[in-house]
Scaffold this motif. Sequence first.
Motif, PDB file in Angstrom:
ATOM      1  N   GLU A  81      90.040 100.105  -5.363  1.00  8.80           N
ATOM      2  CA  GLU A  81      88.720 100.287  -5.973  1.00  8.80           C
ATOM      3  C   GLU A  81      88.511  99.305  -7.124  1.00  8.80           C
ATOM      4  O   GLU A  81      87.480  98.640  -7.223  1.00  8.80           O
ATOM      5  N   LYS A  82      89.541  99.167  -7.947  1.00 12.81           N
ATOM      6  CA  LYS A  82      89.462  98.222  -9.081  1.00 12.81           C
ATOM      7  C   LYS A  82      89.264  96.791  -8.565  1.00 12.81           C
ATOM      8  O   LYS A  82      88.415  96.044  -9.040  1.00 12.81           O
ATOM      9  N   GLU A  83      90.067  96.407  -7.570  1.00  8.97           N
ATOM     10  CA  GLU A  83      90.038  95.021  -7.083  1.00  8.97           C
ATOM     11  C   GLU A  83      88.726  94.705  -6.357  1.00  8.97           C
ATOM     12  O   GLU A  83      88.175  93.623  -6.522  1.00  8.97           O
ATOM     13  N   ILE A  84      88.238  95.669  -5.576  1.00  7.03           N
ATOM     14  CA  ILE A  84      86.958  95.440  -4.872  1.00  7.03           C
ATOM     15  C   ILE A  84      85.846  95.230  -5.897  1.00  7.03           C
ATOM     16  O   ILE A  84      85.045  94.308  -5.783  1.00  7.03           O
ATOM     17  N   ASN A  85      85.833  96.046  -6.950  1.00  5.81           N
ATOM     18  CA  ASN A  85      84.793  95.911  -7.984  1.00  5.81           C
ATOM     19  C   ASN A  85      84.933  94.614  -8.771  1.00  5.81           C
ATOM     20  O   ASN A  85      83.952  94.064  -9.264  1.00  5.81           O
ATOM     21  N   LEU A  86      86.170  94.139  -8.879  1.00  5.16           N
ATOM     22  CA  LEU A  86      86.415  92.906  -9.626  1.00  5.16           C
ATOM     23  C   LEU A  86      85.961  91.675  -8.834  1.00  5.16           C
ATOM     24  O   LEU A  86      85.375  90.746  -9.380  1.00  5.16           O
ATOM     25  N   TRP A  87      86.229  91.667  -7.556  1.00  7.48           N
ATOM     26  CA  TRP A  87      85.978  90.465  -6.732  1.00  7.48           C
ATOM     27  C   TRP A  87      84.589  90.451  -6.088  1.00  7.48           C
ATOM     28  O   TRP A  87      84.092  89.386  -5.712  1.00  7.48           O
ATOM     29  N   PHE A  88      83.989  91.621  -5.920  1.00  9.16           N
ATOM     30  CA  PHE A  88      82.702  91.694  -5.215  1.00  9.16           C
ATOM     31  C   PHE A  88      81.651  92.424  -6.029  1.00  9.16           C
ATOM     32  O   PHE A  88      81.958  93.397  -6.722  1.00  9.16           O
ATOM     33  N   LYS A  89      80.394  91.945  -5.879  1.00  4.34           N
ATOM     34  CA  LYS A  89      79.264  92.715  -6.389  1.00  4.34           C
ATOM     35  C   LYS A  89      78.932  93.752  -5.328  1.00  4.34           C
ATOM     36  O   LYS A  89      79.159  93.500  -4.133  1.00  4.34           O
ATOM     37  N   LYS A  90      78.348  94.861  -5.744  1.00  4.07           N
ATOM     38  CA  LYS A  90      78.038  95.941  -4.807  1.00  4.07           C
ATOM     39  C   LYS A  90      77.216  95.435  -3.613  1.00  4.07           C
ATOM     40  O   LYS A  90      77.477  95.777  -2.462  1.00  4.07           O
ATOM     41  N   GLU A  91      76.234  94.566  -3.910  1.00  2.00           N
ATOM     42  CA  GLU A  91      75.337  94.090  -2.837  1.00  2.00           C
ATOM     43  C   GLU A  91      76.016  93.118  -1.876  1.00  2.00           C
ATOM     44  O   GLU A  91      75.439  92.755  -0.847  1.00  2.00           O
ATOM     45  N   GLU A  92      77.222  92.676  -2.199  1.00  2.00           N
ATOM     46  CA  GLU A  92      77.941  91.780  -1.276  1.00  2.00           C
ATOM     47  C   GLU A  92      78.713  92.557  -0.214  1.00  2.00           C
ATOM     48  O   GLU A  92      79.282  91.964   0.701  1.00  2.00           O
ATOM     49  N   LEU A  93      78.776  93.869  -0.350  1.00  7.29           N
ATOM     50  CA  LEU A  93      79.464  94.696   0.646  1.00  7.29           C
ATOM     51  C   LEU A  93      78.431  95.260   1.605  1.00  7.29           C
ATOM     52  O   LEU A  93      77.366  95.710   1.182  1.00  7.29           O
ATOM     53  N   VAL A  94      78.747  95.206   2.889  1.00  9.09           N
ATOM     54  CA  VAL A  94      77.759  95.550   3.911  1.00  9.09           C
ATOM     55  C   VAL A  94      78.109  96.888   4.561  1.00  9.09           C
ATOM     56  O   VAL A  94      79.229  97.074   5.048  1.00  9.09           O
ATOM     57  N   GLU A  95      77.142  97.799   4.533  1.00  3.65           N
ATOM     58  CA  GLU A  95      77.321  99.106   5.186  1.00  3.65           C
ATOM     59  C   GLU A  95      76.789  98.991   6.612  1.00  3.65           C
ATOM     60  O   GLU A  95      75.647  98.584   6.796  1.00  3.65           O
ATOM     61  N   TYR A  96      77.587  99.306   7.595  1.00  6.93           N
ATOM     62  CA  TYR A  96      77.087  99.347   8.970  1.00  6.93           C
ATOM     63  C   TYR A  96      77.983 100.240   9.801  1.00  6.93           C
ATOM     64  O   TYR A  96      79.121 100.508   9.427  1.00  6.93           O
ATOM     65  N   LYS A  97      77.458 100.684  10.927  1.00  7.13           N
ATOM     66  CA  LYS A  97      78.221 101.573  11.801  1.00  7.13           C
ATOM     67  C   LYS A  97      78.947 100.700  12.816  1.00  7.13           C
ATOM     68  O   LYS A  97      78.327  99.868  13.477  1.00  7.13           O
ATOM     69  N   ALA A  98      80.250 100.861  12.898  1.00  7.03           N
ATOM     70  CA  ALA A  98      81.016 100.080  13.878  1.00  7.03           C
ATOM     71  C   ALA A  98      81.206 100.945  15.116  1.00  7.03           C
ATOM     72  O   ALA A  98      81.874 101.982  15.060  1.00  7.03           O
ATOM     73  N   ALA A  99      80.622 100.525  16.233  1.00  4.93           N
ATOM     74  CA  ALA A  99      80.688 101.315  17.466  1.00  4.93           C
ATOM     75  C   ALA A  99      82.133 101.546  17.894  1.00  4.93           C
ATOM     76  O   ALA A  99      82.466 102.593  18.449  1.00  4.93           O
ATOM     77  N   MET A 100      83.014 100.590  17.585  1.00  4.90           N
ATOM     78  CA  MET A 100      84.414 100.720  18.021  1.00  4.90           C
ATOM     79  C   MET A 100      85.087 101.960  17.444  1.00  4.90           C
ATOM     80  O   MET A 100      86.045 102.464  18.010  1.00  4.90           O
ATOM     81  N   PHE A 101      84.600 102.445  16.281  1.00  4.69           N
ATOM     82  CA  PHE A 101      85.241 103.599  15.657  1.00  4.69           C
ATOM     83  C   PHE A 101      85.265 104.803  16.604  1.00  4.69           C
ATOM     84  O   PHE A 101      86.185 105.604  16.559  1.00  4.69           O
ATOM     85  N   ASN A 102      84.238 104.916  17.480  1.00  5.28           N
ATOM     86  CA  ASN A 102      84.209 106.037  18.435  1.00  5.28           C
ATOM     87  C   ASN A 102      85.406 106.009  19.378  1.00  5.28           C
ATOM     88  O   ASN A 102      85.778 107.027  19.949  1.00  5.28           O
TER      89      ASN A 102
END
Length: 151
Positions: free
Chosen positions: A127-148
Amino acid sequence: MSNNERTFIAIKPDGVQRGLISSILGRFENRGFKLVGIKLCQPSESLLRNHYDDLQSKPFFPSLLSYMLSGPVLATVWEGKDVVKQGRAILGATNPLNSAPGTIRGDFAIDMGRNVAHGSDSVESAEKEINLWFKKEELVEYKAAMFNWLY
Ligand code: RTP
């Protein structure tokens, strides 16, 4: 533990310069993890000092810092069940002398000071490292069909 746990994986300058990006990222994709953030960057010294905060007093810190400043780093964020622990397993032991063949370091590295990639060691560090290296808007929320087909 959750199916949307996240981890920070970075391909270090030696991994980028040696042309190992696709080989390393492919292992995470093939395992079934979902890529939610990726960028090639030249990290600043202050970012790296923050990232390696716990190692600043170690004798190897100056060489670690100059190694990490020596070229571009590919910063990535991956999502999936137990991805923090799984990511460390995919990377292999920190010292390539102890990294099992089949792991990234076991297949691509010889020296501790050139161990090609980094992975978060706990959910809190991720969590610390993700917040350090990325801005929130640089992370993409999407549904991965493969998860099913994975869970
Ligand atoms: P990483 O952060 O790169 O995934 O590595 P790690 O958690 O497995 O290991 P850590 O102890 O956090 O060390 C960070 C990086 O510092 C270099 N190192 N050199 N004795 C040494 O010369 C020494 N110890 C650590 C390695 O590049 C290690 O990945």
